[in-house]
Design an enzyme around this catalytic site. Structure first.
Site, PDB file in Angstrom:
ATOM      1  N   THR A   1       0.495  -1.206   0.127  1.00  0.00           N
ATOM      2  CA  THR A   1       0.036  -0.082  -0.099  1.00  0.00           C
ATOM      3  C   THR A   1       0.905   1.319   0.039  1.00  0.00           C
ATOM      4  OG1 THR A   1      -1.782  -1.100   1.217  1.00  0.00           O
ATOM      5  CG2 THR A   1      -1.821   1.314   1.235  1.00  0.00           C
TER       6      THR A   1
ATOM      7  N   LYS B   1      -3.803   4.548  -2.097  1.00  0.00           N
ATOM      8  CA  LYS B   1      -4.872   5.289  -1.348  1.00  0.00           C
ATOM      9  C   LYS B   1      -5.272   6.613  -2.084  1.00  0.00           C
ATOM     10  CE  LYS B   1      -5.648   2.402   2.128  1.00  0.00           C
ATOM     11  NZ  LYS B   1      -6.884   1.925   2.411  1.00  0.00           N
TER      12      LYS B   1
ATOM     13  N   LYS C   1     -12.479  -8.973   5.521  1.00  0.00           N
ATOM     14  CA  LYS C   1     -11.652  -8.312   6.317  1.00  0.00           C
ATOM     15  C   LYS C   1     -12.228  -8.848   7.875  1.00  0.00           C
ATOM     16  CE  LYS C   1     -10.176  -3.889   4.585  1.00  0.00           C
ATOM     17  NZ  LYS C   1     -10.187  -2.429   4.898  1.00  0.00           N
TER      18      LYS C   1
END
Length: 327
Positions: free
Chosen positions: A125, A150, A246
């Site tokens: 990320t 992001k 998740k």
């Protein structure tokens, strides 16, 4: 021998900071649940998330509320009825899995029918920043096969182009974190298609995403904040092509396995994702992700310090956990 449950708060420094459209943080604050029985300890880690109304203190209180039942022998199946989905149940559920594995001298992978110990590719990320900074971060990581960036601003075109230019060979996932709007989503999707973006995660706010059923989706769209557990899936079929499972949303591995099975039945692509936590939180998710389309389990790679006996990472490969960590 009687069981004993303990829940504690721990903090791990992030290497630099981690930034999304909702803000930044410099530490990974986690709750660890430890269940001890017969001299054997099972552990589970969760990351309370304010976006879902969770706090460290609230999660500790939820765990404390079921401690007597757990100490009296509550099973994982009964736990699903006794606690709501979320971070607190995740910590308890995963601690029970770990305790069972250690008590029976079986691995959780074997218990869930996972064969082999091969590594999987995880996304890496890149935090939200200005286009030049994100380009520099992408260039540093351009050898990684899968990057997740992001976004979630009005100026995401520049960011997407900068990252793609700096990492021309990487597959790229864009995570807008509910930051796009009805006014810019179609343009952003067209730009993403032209840049070969593989997947767009949660472009519109959960609860305000009906537009996705009425526009063309030239890039597959993945639900994150819009999906928590198995019961959410059927209502998402007209809006999403993939779902991000998740454990902190499903409330543990038990429900995550059910969600994964149902998502496959309904034809969704599947990503297994994470909050920013340590290897203890990632360990059950690595097993869950073994035969899915995407894994985003790089939490420990974003930390300045992981816990002892952490997961083995080789570049973007992550290996199943060893017994000294979990499961």
């Amino acid at each position: 021998m009687p069981r004993h449950l303990e829940a504690t708060i721990e903090a791990f420094p992030i290497a630099g900071s981690f930034t999304i459209s909702r803000g930044s943080k410099t530490t990974a604050d986690v709750v660890v649940c430890t269940i001890t029985e017969g001299g054997i300890a099972g552990r589970g880690e969760c990351v309370p998330y304010r976006r879902y109304g969770e706090t460290m203190e609230g999660v500790l209180a939820e765990i404390k509320a079921v401690s007597q039942a757990i100490e009296a022998g509550m099973t994982r199946d009964r736990l699903q009825e006794g606690m709501k989905p979320g971070a607190a149940r995740n910590a308890v559920d995963c601690a029970l899995w770990d305790l069972e594995a250690k008590s029976t001298r079986r691995r959780v992978g074997e218990m869930i029918g996972m064969t082999g110990r091969e590594p999987i590719i995880t996304a890496f990320t890149l935090s939200l920043a200005d286009a030049a900074t994100m380009a520099a971060d992408a260039k540093k990581n351009c050898a990684r096969p899968l990057l997740k960036i992001k976004l979630g601003t009005e100026d995401d075109e520049a960011r997407m182009r900068a990252v793609r230019d700096s990492a021309p060979e990487s597959r790229i996932i864009v995570d807008a974190n509910e930051g796009w709007t009805a006014h810019n989503i179609e343009r952003h999707l067209d730009i993403a298609k032209s840049l070969g973006i593989a997947l767009i995660e949660q472009p519109l706010p959960a609860g305000d995403d009906a537009l996705l059923s009425r526009i063309e989706r030239p890039v597959p769209i993945c639900a994150d904040e819009s999906v928590h557990s198995t019961g959410d899936l059927a209502s998402l079929r007209d809006r999403y092509d993939a779902v991000n499972i998740k454990l902190d949303k499903t409330g543990g591995l038990t429900e995550a396995l059910r969600t994964k099975t149902e998502a496959k039945r309904l034809g969704f692509q599947i990503m297994v994702g994470c909050m920013v936590g340590t290897s203890l939180a990632m360990a059950p998710a690595v097993l869950l992700a073994a035969d899915t389309d995407y894994a985003d389990l790089d939490g420990p790679l974003l930390l300045a310090r992981d816990r002892e006996n952490g997961l083995r990472y080789e570049g973007s490969l992550v290996y199943p956990p060893e017994a000294g960590l979990w499961g």
